[in-house]
Design an enzyme around this catalytic site. Structure first.
Site, PDB file in Angstrom:
ATOM      1  N   HIS A 294      -7.180  -9.800   8.768  1.00 10.51           N
ATOM      2  CA  HIS A 294      -6.422  -8.575   8.542  1.00 10.51           C
ATOM      3  C   HIS A 294      -6.563  -7.731   9.806  1.00 10.51           C
ATOM      4  O   HIS A 294      -7.660  -7.539  10.316  1.00 10.51           O
ATOM      5  CB  HIS A 294      -6.980  -7.828   7.334  1.00 10.51           C
TER       6      HIS A 294
ATOM      7  N   GLU B 285       0.839  -1.200   0.000  1.00  8.32           N
ATOM      8  CA  GLU B 285       0.000   0.000   0.000  1.00  8.32           C
ATOM      9  C   GLU B 285       0.875   1.252   0.000  1.00  8.32           C
ATOM     10  O   GLU B 285       0.388   2.351   0.224  1.00  8.32           O
ATOM     11  CB  GLU B 285      -0.913   0.015   1.227  1.00  8.32           C
TER      12      GLU B 285
END
Length: 417
Positions: free
Chosen positions: A199, A83
């Site tokens: 996650h 990311e």
């Protein structure tokens, strides 16, 4: 026919520098327990000026290949998830880039962290994908922040992010259960999996997520929910979907009834996320690595369900079936090679003031060019890559620390090559 395609080998790297969340609470002047209880976090790992997404990726990939004696020529495909972009024109894959973020001071910073995971995928794996069981969800959503009319900068909205996460979880679980029931001819419940891995932006959300799955099983009248739990959840049975995401009473009740199952099926996965922080792309597999560290001798024959989530948003729930495997591609050897306990014990704690000072430097250097780092690799273990310089053309130069605690710049790496 190729069978048991999955994870043959794993390794993990996280920076040797960290700050205690309890100390950060005192430094930030927030109420005691805001980060440790409210977020469920213990520590936050961070990079100093000599480490970044590329150095961590070079370190973990090199480590995996060397420890398993894998010739890079044997690798048929490279996949990279991240990311973080630090060079707008150069392919992420050429850097082997994984994940690292710097947050400004404020409510989001305690949910930061840094780490990289490397995995070798192939046939006859001890960690095999059950590809027939999967549920995915994708939608266009600004799930992390909302506009701020008083400023050009958006406002981090934790409640909005949590709601989107849980909505995606519900959808993926629905599709996953449908696929399972179509294949197996019977209803799926939480009892049909031994462990659940999420996650993990912060541990409190993991607790709420598993509690949400318990509530889903209650609504579906699945076998995993006993009579006592049904009685406690019954008052919420008429809530609409939107109402259920906003109900604090449901959130509290579902966490209470799910705690015994959480302790057995989820808690063993939380070590690294709580100690390191949010690793973004790497966070799901760091949680899975925690499970391998804690339970590797007990995992043969077990099913593990994983839930992956990315802002924007996209999410997938999928299943793994574990076998002991054969050395070097075995569960026990994977745990030994990762050496998670040793890596955690060898870290160096920084005071919050030093942490903030380091973040200010990192923010100043982000996107900058034509500078040389201190090249101080004294806290790094041998074999670790570190940043030495960014030249006037934005080219990044890395060196690898050798066994004599010095940098081997004769074997330097430029932009990942």
């Amino acid at each position: 026919m190729t069978k048991n395609v999955g994870i043959l080998a794993m390794d993990i790297y996280f920076p040797p520098t960290f700050v205690q969340q309890e100390a950060l609470e005192a430094h930030d002047g927030v109420s005691k327990g805001k980060y440790t209880i409210g977020l469920g976090q213990d520590c936050l790992a961070f990079c100093t000026e000599v480490e970044d997404v590329i150095s961590m990726s070079l370190t973990v990939v090199t480590s995996l290949l060397e420890k398993y004696k894998i010739d890079p020529k044997q690798i048929g495909r490279l996949e990279v998830g991240s990311e973080t972009v630090i060079d707008k024109s150069k392919s992420i894959k050429t850097f082997l880039m994984q994940i690292f973020e710097v947050y400004a001071e404020g409510p989001a910073r305690p949910t930061g962290g840094a780490a990289a995971i490397a995995m070798l995928i192939g046939p006859d794996a001890p960690i095999a994908f059950e590809s027939k069981f999967r549920g995915s969800h994708m939608s266009h959503a600004y799930d992390f922040y909302k506009p701020n009319l008083a400023s050009e900068y958006p406002v981090v909205d934790g409640k909005l992010s949590q709601t989107c996460y849980l909505m995606a979880l519900d959808t993926c679980y629905k599709y996953f259960c449908h696929k399972y029931e179509k294949q197996e001819g019977k209803q799926f419940s939480l009892s049909d999996a031994d462990y659940f891995v999420f996650h993990s932006p912060y541990n409190k959300l993991v607790q709420k997520s598993f509690a949400r799955l318990v509530f889903n099983d209650f609504v579906r009248n699945a076998s995993s929910v006993d009579d006592i739990a049904k009685e406690k959840l019954a008052p919420f049975s008429t809530l609409t979907g939107d109402e259920s995401y906003q109900s604090r009473d449901l959130e509290k009740a579902s966490q209470q009834v799910s705690k015994p199952l959480y302790d057995a099926k989820v808690q063993p996965t939380t070590l690294i996320p709580k100690q390191v922080g949010n690793m973004y792309t790497a966070s799901l597999y760091a949680a899975f690595a925690s499970l391998l560290h804690n339970k590797n001798t007990e995992l043969a024959g077990k099913r593990v369900i994983l839930f992956s989530y990315g802002s924007g948003l996209t999410a997938t729930m999928f299943s793994l079936r574990l076998h002991e495997g054969q050395h070097p591609f075995s569960l026990s050897n994977i745990a030994t090679v990762m050496n998670i306990g040793g890596k955690l014990k060898s870290r160096h704690e920084f005071a919050p003031e030093k942490f903030v000072e380091t973040m200010h430097l990192m923010e100043h250097r982000y996107g900058a060019k034509d500078f040389v780092t201190s090249k101080d690799c004294s806290l790094l273990s041998p074999g670790t890559y570190y940043l030495t310089e960014v030249d006037s053309k934005y080219r990044r130069f890395y060196a690898k620390k050798d066994g004599n605690c010095t940098g081997n710049e004769n074997g330097s790496v430029v932009n990942g090559y």
